[in-house]
Design a protein around this motif. Sequence first.
Motif, PDB file in Angstrom:
ATOM      1  N   THR A  10       4.018  27.170  12.938  1.00  0.00           N
ATOM      2  CA  THR A  10       4.942  26.621  13.914  1.00  0.00           C
ATOM      3  C   THR A  10       4.269  26.608  15.279  1.00  0.00           C
ATOM      4  O   THR A  10       3.320  27.342  15.518  1.00  0.00           O
ATOM      5  N   ARG A  11       4.791  25.768  16.165  1.00  0.00           N
ATOM      6  CA  ARG A  11       4.151  25.575  17.458  1.00  0.00           C
ATOM      7  C   ARG A  11       4.961  26.241  18.556  1.00  0.00           C
ATOM      8  O   ARG A  11       6.180  26.091  18.630  1.00  0.00           O
ATOM      9  N   SER A  12       4.285  27.039  19.401  1.00  0.00           N
ATOM     10  CA  SER A  12       4.936  27.616  20.567  1.00  0.00           C
ATOM     11  C   SER A  12       4.271  27.035  21.806  1.00  0.00           C
ATOM     12  O   SER A  12       3.340  26.259  21.720  1.00  0.00           O
ATOM     13  N   GLN A  13       4.738  27.429  22.966  1.00  0.00           N
ATOM     14  CA  GLN A  13       4.157  26.952  24.213  1.00  0.00           C
ATOM     15  C   GLN A  13       2.834  27.638  24.525  1.00  0.00           C
ATOM     16  O   GLN A  13       2.069  27.161  25.353  1.00  0.00           O
ATOM     17  N   ARG A  14       2.584  28.765  23.909  1.00  0.00           N
ATOM     18  CA  ARG A  14       1.363  29.520  24.214  1.00  0.00           C
ATOM     19  C   ARG A  14       0.236  29.127  23.253  1.00  0.00           C
ATOM     20  O   ARG A  14       0.496  28.781  22.098  1.00  0.00           O
ATOM     21  N   PRO A  15      -1.013  29.158  23.732  1.00  0.00           N
ATOM     22  CA  PRO A  15      -2.135  28.866  22.833  1.00  0.00           C
ATOM     23  C   PRO A  15      -2.156  29.838  21.659  1.00  0.00           C
ATOM     24  O   PRO A  15      -1.817  31.023  21.803  1.00  0.00           O
ATOM     25  N   ASP A  34      -0.694  37.211  26.061  1.00  0.00           N
ATOM     26  CA  ASP A  34      -0.928  35.870  26.602  1.00  0.00           C
ATOM     27  C   ASP A  34      -0.904  34.765  25.556  1.00  0.00           C
ATOM     28  O   ASP A  34      -0.766  33.592  25.904  1.00  0.00           O
ATOM     29  N   PHE A  35      -1.064  35.126  24.286  1.00  0.00           N
ATOM     30  CA  PHE A  35      -1.236  34.127  23.249  1.00  0.00           C
ATOM     31  C   PHE A  35      -0.299  34.381  22.077  1.00  0.00           C
ATOM     32  O   PHE A  35       0.225  35.485  21.900  1.00  0.00           O
ATOM     33  N   GLU A  36      -0.161  33.374  21.249  1.00  0.00           N
ATOM     34  CA  GLU A  36       0.417  33.564  19.922  1.00  0.00           C
ATOM     35  C   GLU A  36      -0.750  33.950  19.012  1.00  0.00           C
ATOM     36  O   GLU A  36      -1.708  33.192  18.862  1.00  0.00           O
ATOM     37  N   VAL A  37      -0.685  35.121  18.439  1.00  0.00           N
ATOM     38  CA  VAL A  37      -1.822  35.672  17.714  1.00  0.00           C
ATOM     39  C   VAL A  37      -1.628  35.540  16.210  1.00  0.00           C
ATOM     40  O   VAL A  37      -0.587  35.917  15.670  1.00  0.00           O
ATOM     41  N   ALA A  56      -7.929  26.908   6.343  1.00  0.00           N
ATOM     42  CA  ALA A  56      -6.478  26.981   6.171  1.00  0.00           C
ATOM     43  C   ALA A  56      -5.864  28.006   7.117  1.00  0.00           C
ATOM     44  O   ALA A  56      -4.803  27.785   7.701  1.00  0.00           O
ATOM     45  N   ALA A  57      -6.546  29.140   7.265  1.00  0.00           N
ATOM     46  CA  ALA A  57      -6.019  30.199   8.129  1.00  0.00           C
ATOM     47  C   ALA A  57      -6.050  29.800   9.595  1.00  0.00           C
ATOM     48  O   ALA A  57      -5.190  30.198  10.385  1.00  0.00           O
ATOM     49  N   MET A  58      -7.045  28.994   9.983  1.00  0.00           N
ATOM     50  CA  MET A  58      -7.212  28.608  11.378  1.00  0.00           C
ATOM     51  C   MET A  58      -6.499  27.310  11.735  1.00  0.00           C
ATOM     52  O   MET A  58      -6.493  26.903  12.901  1.00  0.00           O
ATOM     53  N   ALA A  59      -5.891  26.651  10.759  1.00  0.00           N
ATOM     54  CA  ALA A  59      -5.281  25.338  11.000  1.00  0.00           C
ATOM     55  C   ALA A  59      -4.288  25.392  12.161  1.00  0.00           C
ATOM     56  O   ALA A  59      -3.410  26.249  12.197  1.00  0.00           O
ATOM     57  N   GLY A  60      -4.461  24.504  13.107  1.00  0.00           N
ATOM     58  CA  GLY A  60      -3.542  24.416  14.233  1.00  0.00           C
ATOM     59  C   GLY A  60      -3.796  25.411  15.344  1.00  0.00           C
ATOM     60  O   GLY A  60      -3.067  25.414  16.340  1.00  0.00           O
ATOM     61  N   CYS A  61      -4.820  26.241  15.207  1.00  0.00           N
ATOM     62  CA  CYS A  61      -5.091  27.241  16.246  1.00  0.00           C
ATOM     63  C   CYS A  61      -5.966  26.656  17.348  1.00  0.00           C
ATOM     64  O   CYS A  61      -6.746  25.736  17.143  1.00  0.00           O
ATOM     65  N   ARG A  84     -10.373  24.986  20.687  1.00  0.00           N
ATOM     66  CA  ARG A  84     -10.998  24.819  22.003  1.00  0.00           C
ATOM     67  C   ARG A  84     -12.000  25.919  22.330  1.00  0.00           C
ATOM     68  O   ARG A  84     -12.811  25.764  23.246  1.00  0.00           O
ATOM     69  N   ALA A  85     -11.945  27.040  21.603  1.00  0.00           N
ATOM     70  CA  ALA A  85     -12.858  28.140  21.919  1.00  0.00           C
ATOM     71  C   ALA A  85     -13.104  29.009  20.696  1.00  0.00           C
ATOM     72  O   ALA A  85     -12.175  29.279  19.927  1.00  0.00           O
ATOM     73  N   VAL A  86     -14.348  29.432  20.531  1.00  0.00           N
ATOM     74  CA  VAL A  86     -14.730  30.418  19.525  1.00  0.00           C
ATOM     75  C   VAL A  86     -15.458  31.532  20.261  1.00  0.00           C
ATOM     76  O   VAL A  86     -16.547  31.319  20.811  1.00  0.00           O
ATOM     77  N   CYS A  87     -14.857  32.703  20.296  1.00  0.00           N
ATOM     78  CA  CYS A  87     -15.417  33.824  21.044  1.00  0.00           C
ATOM     79  C   CYS A  87     -15.736  34.958  20.077  1.00  0.00           C
ATOM     80  O   CYS A  87     -14.844  35.492  19.415  1.00  0.00           O
ATOM     81  N   THR A  88     -17.012  35.309  19.998  1.00  0.00           N
ATOM     82  CA  THR A  88     -17.426  36.391  19.111  1.00  0.00           C
ATOM     83  C   THR A  88     -17.624  37.675  19.897  1.00  0.00           C
ATOM     84  O   THR A  88     -18.115  37.649  21.037  1.00  0.00           O
TER      85      THR A  88
END
Length: 347
Positions: A10-15, A34-37, A56-61, A84-88
């Motif tokens: 589902t989509r929220s206003q937060r990234p 700050d985010f939807e985790v 599948a797990a990352m879909a829509g993130c 938009r970002a991949v942070c390791t």
Amino acid sequence: MTVAPAACTTRSQRPRIFVGVPIFAEVLQALAADFEVVAPCGTDTPADWSGPALAAAMAGCDGAFVAGTVPVDAALIAACPTLRAVCTMAVGYNNIDVAACTAAGVLVSNAPDVLTETTADFGFALMMAAARRIAEGEHYLRAGRWKHWRYDLLAGADVHGATLGILGMGRIGQAIARRGAAGFGMPVVYHNRSRLPEATEAALGARWVDKDTLLRTADHLVIVVPYSASSHHLIGAAELACMKPTATLTNVARGGVVDDAALADALARGVIASAGLDVFEGEPAVHPALLQVPNVVLTPHIASASLRTRRAMADLAVRNLRAVFGLGEEAGRPPTALNPEVLARVG
């Protein structure tokens, strides 16, 4: 705290931020502020991600918090158009196709600096353990074989005053050099793609040599080069044959820099005296031959594993994520971006 157990639905206003590795509860809480985790691994459930399962797990993130165990390739990037970002939280990023991310406008960051001293501590300790045969000694004692004193019982090599060779003189290599020169009176020789400034060499007590000279002269060789196609099997059978039969080899860089099969063979035949390995080709699998030779110290990729350092690594990944999405004092300026040229497109 908003932490979804599975893929984004589902989509929220937060990234939405996908957390692909188990991580500290406090870090999840910081992200959730700050985010939807989306954290399928939670704090203690490692996942062996395959391409389709990860997609599948990352879909829509919108962002991903990962470590070196999460493969981010071109196919995954194509399957996740909202990313938009991949942070390791790792310093190494050979698991991430940075070029594919850049082409898609995805910011990539890693976590350098915060683990330098901890990793250097461990690398030096692993080198000492190999030189002084500490693992062999413990196994000997635990097996009940210690019955008498002998002048040559598990006699190893001195570290103090011996020549320390460093292959790769970045932050961690320099930190290891400082330990050897200042703490153990070791002459330091190194090889790097580019030579350090003379003032830096002087401060470290280090001398640049070509690779062949490094291999021939080092009593204790420590490898700290990043992994890439050009560094694959940088140390193989030919290179090991150039080393002293009394020498040790320590690898705290990345698996694949050393040809593990060739190293196991060299250890079995006495081509070099011993080795200390924290990284392996195909890890967590370890080449079976390495498990059969006694003169190697094996650890499960834990060179940066102090609690304080691992927390600092995770916190740096969070800082990068927050900055990408315009949050905090570093908004728009991720502190350790690997491809900052995409910032204009992701901002």
